[in-house]
Scaffold this motif. Structure first.
Motif, PDB file in Angstrom:
ATOM      1  N   TRP A  34      -2.683  -6.231  -8.331  1.00  0.00           N
ATOM      2  CA  TRP A  34      -2.646  -4.810  -8.023  1.00  0.00           C
ATOM      3  C   TRP A  34      -2.571  -4.009  -9.302  1.00  0.00           C
ATOM      4  O   TRP A  34      -2.112  -4.501 -10.336  1.00  0.00           O
TER       5      TRP A  34
ATOM      6  N   GLU B  91     -10.258  -5.395  -7.046  1.00  0.00           N
ATOM      7  CA  GLU B  91     -11.360  -6.188  -6.512  1.00  0.00           C
ATOM      8  C   GLU B  91     -11.985  -7.029  -7.621  1.00  0.00           C
ATOM      9  O   GLU B  91     -11.946  -6.659  -8.799  1.00  0.00           O
TER      10      GLU B  91
ATOM     11  N   ARG C 282      -1.971   6.622  -7.975  1.00  0.00           N
ATOM     12  CA  ARG C 282      -2.045   5.770  -6.781  1.00  0.00           C
ATOM     13  C   ARG C 282      -2.198   4.307  -7.191  1.00  0.00           C
ATOM     14  O   ARG C 282      -2.672   3.992  -8.301  1.00  0.00           O
ATOM     15  N   SER C 283      -1.809   3.427  -6.279  1.00  0.00           N
ATOM     16  CA  SER C 283      -1.934   1.991  -6.495  1.00  0.00           C
ATOM     17  C   SER C 283      -3.044   1.442  -5.618  1.00  0.00           C
ATOM     18  O   SER C 283      -3.284   1.937  -4.515  1.00  0.00           O
ATOM     19  N   PHE C 284      -3.703   0.398  -6.102  1.00  0.00           N
ATOM     20  CA  PHE C 284      -4.813  -0.185  -5.344  1.00  0.00           C
ATOM     21  C   PHE C 284      -4.932  -1.659  -5.698  1.00  0.00           C
ATOM     22  O   PHE C 284      -4.512  -2.099  -6.774  1.00  0.00           O
ATOM     23  N   ARG C 285      -5.501  -2.403  -4.789  1.00  0.00           N
ATOM     24  CA  ARG C 285      -5.756  -3.817  -5.017  1.00  0.00           C
ATOM     25  C   ARG C 285      -6.996  -3.972  -5.884  1.00  0.00           C
ATOM     26  O   ARG C 285      -8.023  -3.336  -5.645  1.00  0.00           O
TER      27      ARG C 285
ATOM     28  N   HIS D  68      -3.309   1.996 -17.058  1.00  0.00           N
ATOM     29  CA  HIS D  68      -3.055   1.346 -15.767  1.00  0.00           C
ATOM     30  C   HIS D  68      -1.870   0.399 -15.914  1.00  0.00           C
ATOM     31  O   HIS D  68      -1.579  -0.094 -17.007  1.00  0.00           O
TER      32      HIS D  68
ATOM     33  N   HIS E 181      -1.893   0.203 -10.808  1.00  0.00           N
ATOM     34  CA  HIS E 181      -1.505   1.591 -10.562  1.00  0.00           C
ATOM     35  C   HIS E 181      -2.158   2.459 -11.615  1.00  0.00           C
ATOM     36  O   HIS E 181      -1.943   2.257 -12.817  1.00  0.00           O
ATOM     37  N   CYS E 182      -2.979   3.404 -11.195  1.00  0.00           N
ATOM     38  CA  CYS E 182      -3.657   4.318 -12.104  1.00  0.00           C
ATOM     39  C   CYS E 182      -2.767   5.531 -12.338  1.00  0.00           C
ATOM     40  O   CYS E 182      -2.424   6.254 -11.392  1.00  0.00           O
TER      41      CYS E 182
ATOM     42  N   GLU F   9       0.813  -1.210   0.000  1.00  0.00           N
ATOM     43  CA  GLU F   9       0.000   0.000   0.000  1.00  0.00           C
ATOM     44  C   GLU F   9       0.851   1.266   0.000  1.00  0.00           C
ATOM     45  O   GLU F   9       0.415   2.309  -0.462  1.00  0.00           O
TER      46      GLU F   9
END
Length: 403
Positions: A335, A348, A343-346, A323, A337-338, A263
């Motif tokens: 994961w 879903e 930012r990076s996000f998991r 991405h 990264h936009c 994160e």
């Protein structure tokens, strides 16, 4: 329509190509993806019948996964665009107990433990779609990543492997070309990633520098140096990972500093740019804030790949343009990264089914060799042909009885 049992070759070909589309789709739909790919090379109408199944699966790279069972690795392929569903394609049984150390341009590199102790490992390339294999010279068992420059059947084929020494863990690169009897060992301090682009080998170092290796016909190598990505005062603390990504119009570097777990990662993207006159061109990596609509896929032992114009086709599609997608964490979660939001996000909606996951990029631009090389699923394909012949015969008989 008469069954394709008589007449000249052209008439027979026309009858095969004129099969009812609804019947074709009904017969082919339950078959594995490998058989759909093989059937699609027969003619345009057969390719059209399989396109609704093949094209969605090819819009994004596949995932290569394994349960790491003690008896067998059970390598299989899964979709990445809509949650990780199985493609019904597995590698041949003889490769399941071998370690896969490379996924590059539609081929996998597997290492097989030698029969004698203290010997280098036997290596082979495998095309999991056609079942074709290529024998390679022996390689050390400490390969981190292996890549190929082009098809192993091409005259300019080269293979590079990133390895480390067992004694001091120093990394080095081995380059192999079939025309030369010996592999070439390239020493680059702290190499962390490798990539072929337009016949040149790019080596990324832990100090964020890039070395470009160029090979002449006599198998001699010359180097070009691209300065460090970060200025000394801009470097981030903590551990790093960096990946090379190639596309038609250039070379990119995805560089990430991990400070407080996945994160807390800080990710930057650089593009290698050139300027100057011919013969005196200079290169430097410049930070960019956009991928130009591309989508990047990076992994530990797979090629970093940029795919252009990745558009979502349904609400279930989790792959978006601009991405960067990668696998991270102890749970092998997906994961992203936009670039726009920085930012990076998991991701879903993605449920990994295996413990080892890696990208696999099927290369299907030229599928002509699929009808020459015996497919892995040849029995299923033969069954498909038999069913098609039977369906056409029954249809003709019903039409004859109704007259």
């Amino acid at each position: 329509m008469a069954p394709p049992l008589a007449g000249d070759e052209e008439d027979e070909k026309a009858r095969w190509c004129g099969l009812n589309m609804d019947v074709m789709e009904m017969i082919l739909k339950p078959l594995p993806i490998a058989d759909h790919i093989s059937v699609s090379v027969v003619c345009k109408s057969w390719r059209l019948a399989t396109s609704d199944i093949i094209l969605p699966a090819l819009r994004a790279p596949w995932l290569l996964g394994s349960h790491m069972d003690s008896a067998s690795l059970n390598w299989g392929f899964y979709t990445s665009s809509n949650g990780g569903r199985s493609l019904g394609l597995e590698i041949p049984r003889e490769f399941r107990s071998q370690w896969c150390c490379g996924s590059s341009k539609g081929w996998l590199m597997h290492l097989r433990q030698p029969r004698r102790r203290f010997r280098e490992y036997e290596a082979r390339l495998l095309n999991p779609i056609t079942g074709a294999t290529v024998e390679l010279p022996s390689f050390p068992p400490t390969i981190i990543k292996s890549i190929i420059s082009t098809s192993p059947f091409a005259t300019d084929f080269m293979l590079a492997a990133l390895c480390f020494e067992l004694t001091n863990f120093d990394k080095y690169v081995i380059v192999y070309q079939p025309r030369h009897p010996r592999c070439k060992k390239i020493l680059v301090d702290d190499a962390i990633d490798i990539m072929f682009h337009h016949g040149r080998l790019y080596v990324l170092t832990d100090s964020a520098e890039i070395w470009v290796c160029m090979f002449d016909p006599r198998w001699k190598v010359s180097f070009q140096y691209i300065p460090t990505l970060y200025e000394e005062e801009d470097r981030h603390p903590g551990s790093y990972w960096g990946k090379l990504v190639g596309c038609n119009d250039g070379v990119f570097v995805v560089y990430c500093s991990v400070t407080t777990g996945v994160e807390g990662q800080q990710l930057k993207v650089f593009k290698v740019k050139e300027w100057g006159l011919r013969g005196r061109r200079r290169r430097r990596a410049v930070e960019v804030n956009s991928l130009g609509g591309r989508t990047f896929f990076i992994g530990p032992f797979s090629d970093g790949v940029a795919i252009s114009k990745m558009k979502s086709s349904s609400k279930l599609d989790i792959i978006k343009p601009d991405h960067i997608y990668y696998l991270a964490g102890s749970e092998y979660s997906l994961w992203a990264h936009c670039m726009q939001k920085g930012r990076s996000f998991r991701v879903e909606g993605f449920k990994p089914v295996d413990h080892i996951l890696e990208w696999f990029i099927p290369d299907l631009e030229d599928r002509s060799s699929l009808m020459i090389v015996t497919p892995t699923h040849s029995r299923s394909l033969l069954l498909t042909i038999i069913i098609v012949v039977f369906a056409v015969t029954v249809r003709c008989m019903l039409g004859w009885l109704s007259i």
